[in-house]
Design a protein around this motif. Structure first.
Motif, PDB file in Angstrom:
ATOM      1  N   GLY A 161       0.847  -1.312  -0.078  1.00 52.25           N
ATOM      2  CA  GLY A 161      -0.007   0.014   0.031  1.00 52.25           C
ATOM      3  C   GLY A 161       0.982   1.224   0.067  1.00 52.25           C
ATOM      4  N   LYS A 162       2.000   1.212   0.716  1.00 53.25           N
ATOM      5  CA  LYS A 162       2.872   2.412   0.773  1.00 53.25           C
ATOM      6  C   LYS A 162       3.591   2.408  -0.553  1.00 53.25           C
ATOM      7  CE  LYS A 162       3.751   2.037   5.545  1.00 53.25           C
ATOM      8  NZ  LYS A 162       4.808   1.881   6.848  1.00 53.25           N
ATOM      9  N   LEU A 163       4.005   1.403  -1.220  1.00 56.51           N
ATOM     10  CA  LEU A 163       4.327   1.446  -2.397  1.00 56.51           C
ATOM     11  C   LEU A 163       3.390   1.863  -3.622  1.00 56.51           C
ATOM     12  CD1 LEU A 163       7.183   0.876  -4.132  1.00 56.51           C
ATOM     13  CD2 LEU A 163       6.210  -1.492  -4.665  1.00 56.51           C
ATOM     14  N   PHE A 164       2.378   1.798  -3.421  1.00 57.39           N
ATOM     15  CA  PHE A 164       1.251   2.087  -4.359  1.00 57.39           C
ATOM     16  C   PHE A 164       1.053   3.603  -4.170  1.00 57.39           C
ATOM     17  CE2 PHE A 164      -3.251   3.566  -5.225  1.00 57.39           C
ATOM     18  CZ  PHE A 164      -3.234   3.105  -6.500  1.00 57.39           C
ATOM     19  N   VAL A 165       1.013   4.179  -2.879  1.00 52.35           N
ATOM     20  CA  VAL A 165       1.009   5.641  -2.293  1.00 52.35           C
ATOM     21  C   VAL A 165       2.321   6.466  -3.211  1.00 52.35           C
ATOM     22  CG1 VAL A 165       1.120   7.578  -0.723  1.00 52.35           C
ATOM     23  CG2 VAL A 165      -0.241   5.465  -0.405  1.00 52.35           C
ATOM     24  N   ALA A 166       3.592   5.749  -2.907  1.00 54.00           N
ATOM     25  CA  ALA A 166       4.808   6.519  -3.558  1.00 54.00           C
ATOM     26  C   ALA A 166       4.636   6.597  -5.245  1.00 54.00           C
ATOM     27  CB  ALA A 166       5.953   5.621  -3.154  1.00 54.00           C
ATOM     28  N   ALA A 167       3.956   5.471  -5.855  1.00 58.88           N
ATOM     29  CA  ALA A 167       3.701   5.352  -7.261  1.00 58.88           C
ATOM     30  C   ALA A 167       2.703   6.554  -7.567  1.00 58.88           C
ATOM     31  CB  ALA A 167       3.563   4.070  -7.613  1.00 58.88           C
ATOM     32  N   CYS A 168       1.810   6.513  -6.890  1.00 57.83           N
ATOM     33  CA  CYS A 168       0.820   7.583  -7.327  1.00 57.83           C
ATOM     34  C   CYS A 168       1.411   9.107  -7.569  1.00 57.83           C
ATOM     35  CB  CYS A 168      -0.530   7.580  -6.456  1.00 57.83           C
ATOM     36  SG  CYS A 168      -1.714   6.108  -6.500  1.00 57.83           S
ATOM     37  N   LEU A 169       2.283   9.441  -6.355  1.00 58.19           N
ATOM     38  CA  LEU A 169       2.730  10.587  -6.014  1.00 58.19           C
ATOM     39  C   LEU A 169       3.743  10.755  -7.443  1.00 58.19           C
ATOM     40  CD1 LEU A 169       3.055  13.128  -4.489  1.00 58.19           C
ATOM     41  CD2 LEU A 169       4.700  12.039  -2.977  1.00 58.19           C
ATOM     42  N   ILE A 170       4.548   9.630  -7.305  1.00 60.97           N
ATOM     43  CA  ILE A 170       5.635   9.927  -8.599  1.00 60.97           C
ATOM     44  C   ILE A 170       4.968  10.234  -9.798  1.00 60.97           C
ATOM     45  CG2 ILE A 170       7.544   8.761  -9.918  1.00 60.97           C
ATOM     46  CD1 ILE A 170       8.066   7.384  -7.080  1.00 60.97           C
ATOM     47  N   GLU A 171       4.147   9.367 -10.205  1.00 61.90           N
ATOM     48  CA  GLU A 171       3.201   9.584 -11.526  1.00 61.90           C
ATOM     49  C   GLU A 171       2.782  10.897 -11.483  1.00 61.90           C
ATOM     50  OE1 GLU A 171       0.501   9.027 -14.521  1.00 61.90           O
ATOM     51  OE2 GLU A 171      -0.008   9.450 -12.669  1.00 61.90           O
ATOM     52  N   GLY A 172       2.038  11.470 -10.605  1.00 60.77           N
ATOM     53  CA  GLY A 172       1.385  12.669 -10.501  1.00 60.77           C
ATOM     54  C   GLY A 172       2.643  13.747 -10.701  1.00 60.77           C
ATOM     55  N   LEU A 173       3.347  13.780  -9.978  1.00 60.43           N
ATOM     56  CA  LEU A 173       4.843  14.676 -10.034  1.00 60.43           C
ATOM     57  C   LEU A 173       5.255  14.783 -11.446  1.00 60.43           C
ATOM     58  CD1 LEU A 173       6.445  14.178  -6.734  1.00 60.43           C
ATOM     59  CD2 LEU A 173       4.935  16.109  -7.314  1.00 60.43           C
ATOM     60  N   THR A 174       5.343  13.583 -12.167  1.00 61.86           N
ATOM     61  CA  THR A 174       6.066  13.567 -13.238  1.00 61.86           C
ATOM     62  C   THR A 174       5.089  14.082 -14.472  1.00 61.86           C
ATOM     63  OG1 THR A 174       5.525  11.329 -13.813  1.00 61.86           O
ATOM     64  CG2 THR A 174       7.682  11.927 -12.887  1.00 61.86           C
ATOM     65  N   TRP A 175       3.723  13.959 -14.317  1.00 63.04           N
ATOM     66  CA  TRP A 175       2.690  14.324 -15.030  1.00 63.04           C
ATOM     67  C   TRP A 175       2.741  16.145 -14.984  1.00 63.04           C
ATOM     68  CZ3 TRP A 175       0.080  14.548 -18.951  1.00 63.04           C
ATOM     69  CH2 TRP A 175      -0.637  13.389 -19.531  1.00 63.04           C
ATOM     70  N   THR A 176       2.780  16.454 -13.699  1.00 55.26           N
ATOM     71  CA  THR A 176       2.907  18.028 -13.557  1.00 55.26           C
ATOM     72  C   THR A 176       4.254  18.626 -14.273  1.00 55.26           C
ATOM     73  OG1 THR A 176       1.973  17.724 -11.415  1.00 55.26           O
ATOM     74  CG2 THR A 176       3.363  19.542 -11.767  1.00 55.26           C
ATOM     75  N   GLY A 177       5.120  17.916 -14.241  1.00 55.34           N
ATOM     76  CA  GLY A 177       6.634  18.302 -14.775  1.00 55.34           C
ATOM     77  C   GLY A 177       6.409  18.350 -16.294  1.00 55.34           C
ATOM     78  N   LEU A 178       5.502  17.342 -16.938  1.00 54.94           N
ATOM     79  CA  LEU A 178       5.447  17.186 -18.328  1.00 54.94           C
ATOM     80  C   LEU A 178       4.355  18.337 -18.893  1.00 54.94           C
ATOM     81  CD1 LEU A 178       5.954  15.909 -20.922  1.00 54.94           C
ATOM     82  CD2 LEU A 178       4.269  13.980 -20.393  1.00 54.94           C
ATOM     83  N   LEU A 179       3.323  18.428 -17.782  1.00 54.18           N
ATOM     84  CA  LEU A 179       2.358  19.362 -18.305  1.00 54.18           C
ATOM     85  C   LEU A 179       3.186  20.984 -18.289  1.00 54.18           C
ATOM     86  CD1 LEU A 179      -0.791  18.373 -16.384  1.00 54.18           C
ATOM     87  CD2 LEU A 179      -0.224  18.237 -18.886  1.00 54.18           C
ATOM     88  N   ILE A 180       4.055  21.305 -17.192  1.00 52.49           N
ATOM     89  CA  ILE A 180       4.794  22.348 -17.384  1.00 52.49           C
ATOM     90  C   ILE A 180       5.834  22.474 -18.599  1.00 52.49           C
ATOM     91  CG2 ILE A 180       6.435  23.772 -16.097  1.00 52.49           C
ATOM     92  CD1 ILE A 180       5.072  22.750 -13.606  1.00 52.49           C
ATOM     93  N   GLY A 181       6.488  21.569 -18.799  1.00 51.90           N
ATOM     94  CA  GLY A 181       7.203  21.270 -20.107  1.00 51.90           C
ATOM     95  C   GLY A 181       6.582  21.695 -21.356  1.00 51.90           C
ATOM     96  N   MET A 182       5.152  21.193 -21.401  1.00 47.49           N
ATOM     97  CA  MET A 182       4.715  21.262 -22.686  1.00 47.49           C
ATOM     98  C   MET A 182       4.122  22.651 -22.688  1.00 47.49           C
ATOM     99  SD  MET A 182       2.173  17.663 -23.199  1.00 47.49           S
ATOM    100  CE  MET A 182       1.512  18.053 -21.960  1.00 47.49           C
ATOM    101  N   PHE A 183       3.620  23.323 -21.613  1.00 45.75           N
ATOM    102  CA  PHE A 183       3.403  24.845 -21.709  1.00 45.75           C
ATOM    103  C   PHE A 183       4.547  25.782 -22.078  1.00 45.75           C
ATOM    104  CE2 PHE A 183       3.006  28.797 -19.600  1.00 45.75           C
ATOM    105  CZ  PHE A 183       1.924  29.257 -19.931  1.00 45.75           C
TER     106      PHE A 183
END
Length: 109
Positions: A10-32
């Motif tokens: 469950g903790k690994l899933f929480v970490a994976a969710c956060l990492i996935e969300g943070l990299t999405w954010t970086g990609l969205l900023i990069g696309m902007f």
């Protein structure tokens, strides 16, 4: 009602969710920066690669968590599909945690 603490997977899933969300954010900023401001494509170059790895990590961890924690089929499907639209994995993780789906698997009868 108390929310059970996440198990190891469950903790690994929480970490994976956060990492996935943070990299999405970086990609969205990069696309902007690349497509709107036309300043640089470095953000897309870097976060595109990071997000690709994070996405694959998230899917693998999600399937492992679903199997180990005995999620119902609908929860597994929602969790996998949550990686497609930007930033959905983070509220999904909060929802799963509140439902107690990240704690220990129910006992087999």
């Amino acid at each position: 009602m108390t929310i059970p603490k996440p198990s190891g997977i469950g903790k690994l899933f929480v970490a994976a969710c956060l990492i996935e969300g943070l990299t999405w954010t970086g990609l969205l900023i990069g696309m902007f920066l690349k497509y709107t401001l036309e300043v640089t494509d470095l953000g897309v170059w870097l976060f595109g690669r990071l997000h690709g790895v994070a996405f694959m990590f998230y899917v693998v961890v999600t399937v492992l968590a679903a199997l180990r924690l005995r999620w119902p089929w609908w929860a597994t499907l929602i969790a996998v599909l949550a990686a497609v639209p930007p930033l959905v994995t983070i509220p999904l993780e909060i929802w799963f945690k509140r439902r107690g789906m990240l704690g220990q698997a129910p006992a087999v009868r």
